[in-house]
Design an enzyme around this catalytic site. Structure first.
Site, PDB file in Angstrom:
ATOM      1  N   ALA A  15       0.801  -1.226   0.000  1.00 11.35           N
ATOM      2  CA  ALA A  15       0.000   0.000   0.000  1.00 11.35           C
ATOM      3  C   ALA A  15       0.837   1.281   0.000  1.00 11.35           C
ATOM      4  O   ALA A  15       0.736   2.098  -0.925  1.00 11.35           O
ATOM      5  CB  ALA A  15      -0.946  -0.015   1.202  1.00 11.35           C
ATOM      6  N   SER A  45       0.424  -4.279  -4.171  1.00 12.04           N
ATOM      7  CA  SER A  45      -0.799  -3.463  -4.067  1.00 12.04           C
ATOM      8  C   SER A  45      -2.044  -4.301  -3.824  1.00 12.04           C
ATOM      9  O   SER A  45      -3.011  -4.253  -4.580  1.00 12.04           O
ATOM     10  CB  SER A  45      -0.968  -2.624  -5.346  1.00 12.04           C
ATOM     11  OG  SER A  45       0.130  -1.785  -5.554  1.00 12.04           O
ATOM     12  N   CYS A  49      -6.176  -6.589   4.443  1.00 12.03           N
ATOM     13  CA  CYS A  49      -7.369  -6.573   5.291  1.00 12.03           C
ATOM     14  C   CYS A  49      -8.451  -7.512   4.769  1.00 12.03           C
ATOM     15  O   CYS A  49      -9.325  -7.942   5.527  1.00 12.03           O
ATOM     16  CB  CYS A  49      -7.936  -5.158   5.378  1.00 12.03           C
ATOM     17  SG  CYS A  49      -6.787  -3.939   6.039  1.00 12.03           S
ATOM     18  N   VAL A  86      15.431  -6.549   0.117  1.00  8.50           N
ATOM     19  CA  VAL A  86      16.503  -5.629   0.486  1.00  8.50           C
ATOM     20  C   VAL A  86      17.082  -6.092   1.817  1.00  8.50           C
ATOM     21  O   VAL A  86      16.345  -6.315   2.793  1.00  8.50           O
ATOM     22  CB  VAL A  86      15.990  -4.186   0.580  1.00  8.50           C
ATOM     23  CG1 VAL A  86      17.074  -3.267   1.156  1.00  8.50           C
ATOM     24  CG2 VAL A  86      15.560  -3.698  -0.801  1.00  8.50           C
TER      25      VAL A  86
END
Length: 473
Positions: A15, A45, A49, A86
């Site tokens: 998000a 994306s 929830c 990363v």
């Protein structure tokens, strides 16, 4: 990267990260700004929830939870690298080290601007047997798929949910919808610790009425595996491997064919901590109003990995919600793209449900108010979602906190049936505006018998709070 362009590197493809990428791309062309985003999962994306509702069958397919696929982002000139983690941030050198999770290849990528959107990680208590087959956390789409595969491949129909927060109660409903016998174990005094115990008690009662066994003050001590042997040797083997068969507390063992962990989350800031970036009391990154990491001109952070200002208490807190993450991303993308935006803070609004029971809160609980030294009054009222004579009117309970002497609204909690939860938005706006409960009583809310009593339940609570404030003077 050309001599005239800048490179924006984003860590995290959900998000906050991809909202920032998309907004920055709207404002700056590929020739002006190169955007590279790293995501260690398969998806981008998506609505975390929505996972409980996908697991429970309300949402038919995983793809319905994905707002924009990696391919769609790449088509907009955003270099999104999935399955790439990363592993290090070199702040002085303005670069990040990444590892391709499929090939193991590592590489450094330089940046002019950096966005950290690493989200939160589930709390996974270090219990014996916690890594057994059949024990699931539910944080990502990959987690949701693993749980669904487990449910499909398990012949038994007994489920134990550990934890009774938002994820816990939503997953209890999902498993109930799939025909499981569900037990919820919580170390708390009542389910939904985001509510005061008296309101949590209403949730407990309703969950029991739905057929969900809820056991409070029951911290889990271990996960049992195997076939349940009786000798000491067999019992020791149960903790060493195999599939889950039960969850144990100090008082009892609860049979389980599948276990779902809903024990909460903490900010995923291990990279930031190692890089020496500033963290708050809850372990989240600290930012200014523009979502820029404090003390670092070209580093931003947003989403579940940051702490934000609580507008009611005036303190920083960790509030991991997708609504905030998307707003953070919009703010960051605007600032990176040369525009200007700020994120002023939150009042702590959240809603949930378990079957037909709706649960909502905003602002401070009693213990929150005490922790920051506020003196307050509380009132609780019972009302209905519609005019009492109108068909379908459902009961709801509203609890309100107001500051003594000033009458400033401090918090509202609502538990009820259809039409209850979204009423908390009235209180959220009032909290943001710093309204008193007396001023709230004059709010010009919509009224018709199919939608509300002539006095909305929130306003009934406000009237009662006004009287309590006056009586306390």
């Amino acid at each position: 990267m050309s001599l005239t362009s800048e490179r924006l590197v984003i860590i995290g493809g959900d998000a906050a990260g991809m909202s920032a990428a998309s907004q920055a791309r709207r404002l700056r062309s590929p020739g002006e700004l190169e955007i590279v985003a790293f995501e260690r999962g398969h998806f981008s994306s998506y609505s975390a929830c929505g996972i409980p509702y996908w697991v429970g069958g309300d949402v038919a397919a995983r793809g319905e939870l994905i707002a924009r696929s990696p391919e769609a982002h790449r088509a907009r000139d955003i270099d999104l690298r999935t399955r790439t983690e990363v592993t290090e941030i070199d702040v002085p050198g303005q670069r990040v080290r990444s590892r391709d999770l499929e090939s193991g290849t590592e590489a450094w990528t330089g940046f002019d601007k950096l966005v950290i959107a690493t989200g939160a990680r589930p709390l996974r208590p270090p219990l014996p047997g916690i890594d057994a087959a059949g024990v699931h956390g539910v944080q990502t789409l990959d987690d949701g798929q693993a749980l669904l595969d487990s449910l499909t491949g398990t012949p038994g129909r007994r489920a134990v949910v550990v934890g009774a927060g938002y994820i816990g109660v939503e997953m209890a409903e999902a498993l109930l919808n799939r025909g499981y016998e569900v037990t919820v174990l919580t170390r708390g005094e009542q389910p939904m610790a985001t509510l005061d115990p008296d309101m949590g008690r209403l949730v407990h009662r309703a969950m029991d009425g739905l057929g969900i066994r809820t056991v409070v003050s029951a911290p889990v001590t271990k996960i049992l595996t195997g076939e349940g042997g009786t000798s000491l040797l067999e019992r020791s083997r149960e903790l060493g491997g195999g599939r889950v068969r039960a969850v144990a507390t100090e008082a009892e063992e609860y049979p389980a064919d599948v276990v779902v962990l809903g024990t909460g989350v903490v900010p995923e800031t291990s990279l930031a901590r190692a890089a020496g970036l500033p963290l708050g009391a809850y372990g989240g990154l600290l930012t200014d109003l523009a979502m820029r990491v404090r003390g670092h001109e070209n580093i931003w952070a947003g989403g579940d990995c940051v702490e934000v200002l609580d507008l009611v208490s005036g303190r920083e807190r960790h509030v991991p919600l997708g609504t905030h993450a998307n707003k953070h991303g919009q703010v960051i993308g605007s600032n990176v793209g040369g525009d200007y935006a700020t994120f002023p803070g939150v009042v702590g609004t959240a809603v949930s449900k378990v079957c037909d029971l709706e649960i909502a809160r905003t602002g401070l609980r009693e213990r929150d108010a005490r922790e920051v030294g506020l003196r307050f009054v509380t009132v609780t009222v019972e009302s209905t979602s519609r005019a009492g004579y109108y068909p379908g009117a459902a009961p709801m309970t509203v609890k309100m906190l107001a500051e003594k002497r000033t009458g400033r609204l401090l918090g509202v909690q609502i538990v009820g049936r259809e039409g209850a939860a979204k009423r908390v938005d009235i209180a959220a706006v009032a909290l943001t505006a710093g309204m008193t409960v007396e001023r709230m009583t004059a709010l010009d809310l919509g009224y018709a018998p199919p939608f509300s009593p002539v006095w909305d339940p929130v306003l009934i609570a406000a009237r009662k709070a006004v009287a309590a404030v006056r009586a306390a003077e």
